[in-house]
Design a protein around this motif. Structure first.
Motif, PDB file in Angstrom:
ATOM      1  N   PHE A 165       0.822  -1.215   0.000  1.00 20.18           N
ATOM      2  CA  PHE A 165       0.000   0.000   0.000  1.00 20.18           C
ATOM      3  C   PHE A 165       0.858   1.267   0.000  1.00 20.18           C
ATOM      4  O   PHE A 165       0.469   2.275  -0.598  1.00 20.18           O
ATOM      5  CB  PHE A 165      -0.954  -0.003   1.188  1.00 20.18           C
ATOM      6  CG  PHE A 165      -2.105  -0.941   1.035  1.00 20.18           C
ATOM      7  CD1 PHE A 165      -2.940  -0.858  -0.070  1.00 20.18           C
ATOM      8  CD2 PHE A 165      -2.362  -1.923   1.984  1.00 20.18           C
ATOM      9  CE1 PHE A 165      -4.002  -1.733  -0.233  1.00 20.18           C
ATOM     10  CE2 PHE A 165      -3.417  -2.800   1.837  1.00 20.18           C
ATOM     11  CZ  PHE A 165      -4.243  -2.713   0.718  1.00 20.18           C
ATOM     12  N   VAL A 166       2.014   1.217   0.649  1.00 17.70           N
ATOM     13  CA  VAL A 166       2.917   2.369   0.603  1.00 17.70           C
ATOM     14  C   VAL A 166       3.394   2.596  -0.833  1.00 17.70           C
ATOM     15  O   VAL A 166       3.361   3.736  -1.337  1.00 17.70           O
ATOM     16  CB  VAL A 166       4.132   2.154   1.536  1.00 17.70           C
ATOM     17  CG1 VAL A 166       5.190   3.228   1.279  1.00 17.70           C
ATOM     18  CG2 VAL A 166       3.694   2.206   2.993  1.00 17.70           C
ATOM     19  N   LEU A 167       3.813   1.534  -1.505  1.00 17.31           N
ATOM     20  CA  LEU A 167       4.294   1.666  -2.880  1.00 17.31           C
ATOM     21  C   LEU A 167       3.158   2.040  -3.830  1.00 17.31           C
ATOM     22  O   LEU A 167       3.319   2.910  -4.692  1.00 17.31           O
ATOM     23  CB  LEU A 167       4.948   0.365  -3.332  1.00 17.31           C
ATOM     24  CG  LEU A 167       6.252  -0.016  -2.605  1.00 17.31           C
ATOM     25  CD1 LEU A 167       6.744  -1.379  -3.075  1.00 17.31           C
ATOM     26  CD2 LEU A 167       7.320   1.042  -2.852  1.00 17.31           C
ATOM     27  N   GLY A 168       2.005   1.385  -3.666  1.00 19.18           N
ATOM     28  CA  GLY A 168       0.865   1.696  -4.527  1.00 19.18           C
ATOM     29  C   GLY A 168       0.403   3.132  -4.351  1.00 19.18           C
ATOM     30  O   GLY A 168       0.175   3.847  -5.334  1.00 19.18           O
ATOM     31  N   GLY A 169       0.266   3.567  -3.097  1.00 14.47           N
ATOM     32  CA  GLY A 169      -0.147   4.935  -2.838  1.00 14.47           C
ATOM     33  C   GLY A 169       0.860   5.947  -3.341  1.00 14.47           C
ATOM     34  O   GLY A 169       0.488   6.979  -3.918  1.00 14.47           O
ATOM     35  N   SER A 170       2.145   5.653  -3.154  1.00 11.83           N
ATOM     36  CA  SER A 170       3.193   6.580  -3.595  1.00 11.83           C
ATOM     37  C   SER A 170       3.204   6.724  -5.111  1.00 11.83           C
ATOM     38  O   SER A 170       3.335   7.836  -5.646  1.00 11.83           O
ATOM     39  CB  SER A 170       4.562   6.085  -3.109  1.00 11.83           C
ATOM     40  OG  SER A 170       4.618   6.057  -1.693  1.00 11.83           O
ATOM     41  N   TYR A 206       0.533   4.896 -13.024  1.00 11.58           N
ATOM     42  CA  TYR A 206      -0.722   4.482 -12.390  1.00 11.58           C
ATOM     43  C   TYR A 206      -0.876   2.961 -12.415  1.00 11.58           C
ATOM     44  O   TYR A 206      -1.293   2.345 -11.418  1.00 11.58           O
ATOM     45  CB  TYR A 206      -1.920   5.111 -13.104  1.00 11.58           C
ATOM     46  CG  TYR A 206      -2.262   6.511 -12.663  1.00 11.58           C
ATOM     47  CD1 TYR A 206      -2.328   6.845 -11.318  1.00 11.58           C
ATOM     48  CD2 TYR A 206      -2.569   7.498 -13.600  1.00 11.58           C
ATOM     49  CE1 TYR A 206      -2.666   8.129 -10.910  1.00 11.58           C
ATOM     50  CE2 TYR A 206      -2.911   8.783 -13.211  1.00 11.58           C
ATOM     51  CZ  TYR A 206      -2.959   9.087 -11.861  1.00 11.58           C
ATOM     52  OH  TYR A 206      -3.306  10.355 -11.458  1.00 11.58           O
ATOM     53  N   LEU A 207      -0.546   2.344 -13.550  1.00 12.58           N
ATOM     54  CA  LEU A 207      -0.745   0.906 -13.703  1.00 12.58           C
ATOM     55  C   LEU A 207       0.123   0.117 -12.718  1.00 12.58           C
ATOM     56  O   LEU A 207      -0.352  -0.836 -12.087  1.00 12.58           O
ATOM     57  CB  LEU A 207      -0.436   0.479 -15.138  1.00 12.58           C
ATOM     58  CG  LEU A 207      -0.720  -0.989 -15.468  1.00 12.58           C
ATOM     59  CD1 LEU A 207      -2.201  -1.299 -15.307  1.00 12.58           C
ATOM     60  CD2 LEU A 207      -0.261  -1.312 -16.895  1.00 12.58           C
ATOM     61  N   VAL A 208       1.386   0.506 -12.593  1.00 17.33           N
ATOM     62  CA  VAL A 208       2.270  -0.183 -11.650  1.00 17.33           C
ATOM     63  C   VAL A 208       1.775   0.029 -10.217  1.00 17.33           C
ATOM     64  O   VAL A 208       1.748  -0.901  -9.401  1.00 17.33           O
ATOM     65  CB  VAL A 208       3.723   0.308 -11.799  1.00 17.33           C
ATOM     66  CG1 VAL A 208       4.624  -0.345 -10.740  1.00 17.33           C
ATOM     67  CG2 VAL A 208       4.250  -0.005 -13.202  1.00 17.33           C
ATOM     68  N   GLY A 209       1.353   1.264  -9.915  1.00 16.17           N
ATOM     69  CA  GLY A 209       0.794   1.527  -8.596  1.00 16.17           C
ATOM     70  C   GLY A 209      -0.446   0.694  -8.343  1.00 16.17           C
ATOM     71  O   GLY A 209      -0.644   0.166  -7.238  1.00 16.17           O
TER      72      GLY A 209
END
Length: 224
Positions: A20-25, A48-51
Motif C-alpha cells: 500500500f505504501v508503494l501503490g499509494g506513492s 498508475y498501472l504499476v501503482g
C-alpha cells in the motif's frame, strides 16, 4: 501453532503495508505528473498501472491476513462473525482494486469517444471507488466491534481511518473524472489530479502506520 500463525500474520501485515505504501506513492506520483504535465501521458498511465498492481497485491494479501485465524477461534460463533466482517472488508477492497485495474488498462486505449471513455475508464474507476468506501466502512465496524467510532488509542483504527479518508478523496476525484459528451473533457481535471494525489497519499501514510501494527491470529473484542 499459535506462534507460527502470529509470525505469518506479522509477515502478511508487513507485505500488505509495503504494497500500500508503494501503490499509494506511485498513484500520488502519477497524479502529480498528470497535473504538472512534466511527462508524457503514457508515462503517467504506466505509473498508475504499476501503482495499481501494488494496490491489488495489498488487497489480496489483506484477504490472506484476515483469514489467518487459529483453528479453535474459527469454531467459535463470535469469532466467526468478527472474522467474516474483516474478511469481507478485505475482499471488497480486493475487488475494488480489480475494477481499478480495468480502468487503468483501458486508459491506454487511443481514440475513445466520451461514451466509450466513461464506459471503460470512468465506470470501472467509480465502481472501484465505491468498493473502497464499502471496504473502509466494514473495516471501521470491524475495529469498533460493530460501531463506527473514534478509537485514537488503537493503531489499527488509525490505519482504517486514514485509508477511509483516502477512499473519500478517491471517490470525489472519480466523480470529477466523468467525461462530458458535450465537451469531451472531464468535469474538473484539477480535482481529479489533486483528489487522486491526496487520496493516494493517505493510503501511503496508512501503509506506513500499518507496518507498525501488530496483528494476531485471534481477535480481541473492543469493550462497549
Amino acid at each position: 501453532m499459535h506462534q507460527a500463525l502470529t509470525r505469518r500474520s506479522t509477515r502478511l501485515n508487513l507485505v500488505a503495508a509495503v504494497a500500500f505504501v508503494l501503490g499509494g506513492s506511485l498513484f500520488a506520483l502519477g497524479a502529480a505528473f498528470a497535473q504538472l504535465g512534466v511527462v508524457s501521458l503514457p508515462v503517467v498511465n504506466v505509473t498508475y498501472l504499476v501503482g495499481g498492481g501494488f494496490f491489488t497485491l495489498g488487497g489480496y494479501v489483506s484477504i490472506l491476513l484476515a483469514d489467518n485465524t487459529d483453528t479453535d477461534e474459527r469454531m467459535r460463533w463470535w469469532s466467526f462473525r468478527l472474522r467474516l466482517r474483516s474478511w469481507l472488508s478485505a475482499f471488497v477492497l480486493f475487488v475494488g482494486t480489480l475494477f481499478f485495474a480495468v480502468s487503468l488498462v483501458a486508459a491506454f486505449a487511443a481514440g475513445l469517444t466520451p461514451r466509450q471513455s466513461d464506459g471503460w475508464i470512468w465506470l470501472p474507476d467509480m465502481t472501484g471507488c465505491v468498493c473502497f468506501l464499502v471496504s473502509g466502512h466494514l473495516a471501521m465496524l470491524d475495529v469498533g466491534a460493530g460501531h463506527v467510532r473514534v478509537l485514537a488509542h488503537l493503531v489499527g483504527w488509525w490505519v482504517v481511518a486514514v485509508n477511509q479518508l483516502g477512499s473519500v478523496l478517491f471517490f470525489l476525484a472519480g466523480i470529477a473524472a466523468f467525461t462530458r459528451p458535450a465537451t469531451s473533457s472531464a468535469i474538473d481535471t484539477g480535482l481529479v489530479n489533486w483528489g487522486t494525489f491526496a487520496g493516494a497519499a493517505c493510503f501511503a501514510v496508512g501503509g506506513v502506520i500499518q507496518a507498525f501494527d501488530t496483528p494476531t491470529p485471534t481477535r480481541t473484542v473492543v469493550q462497549q
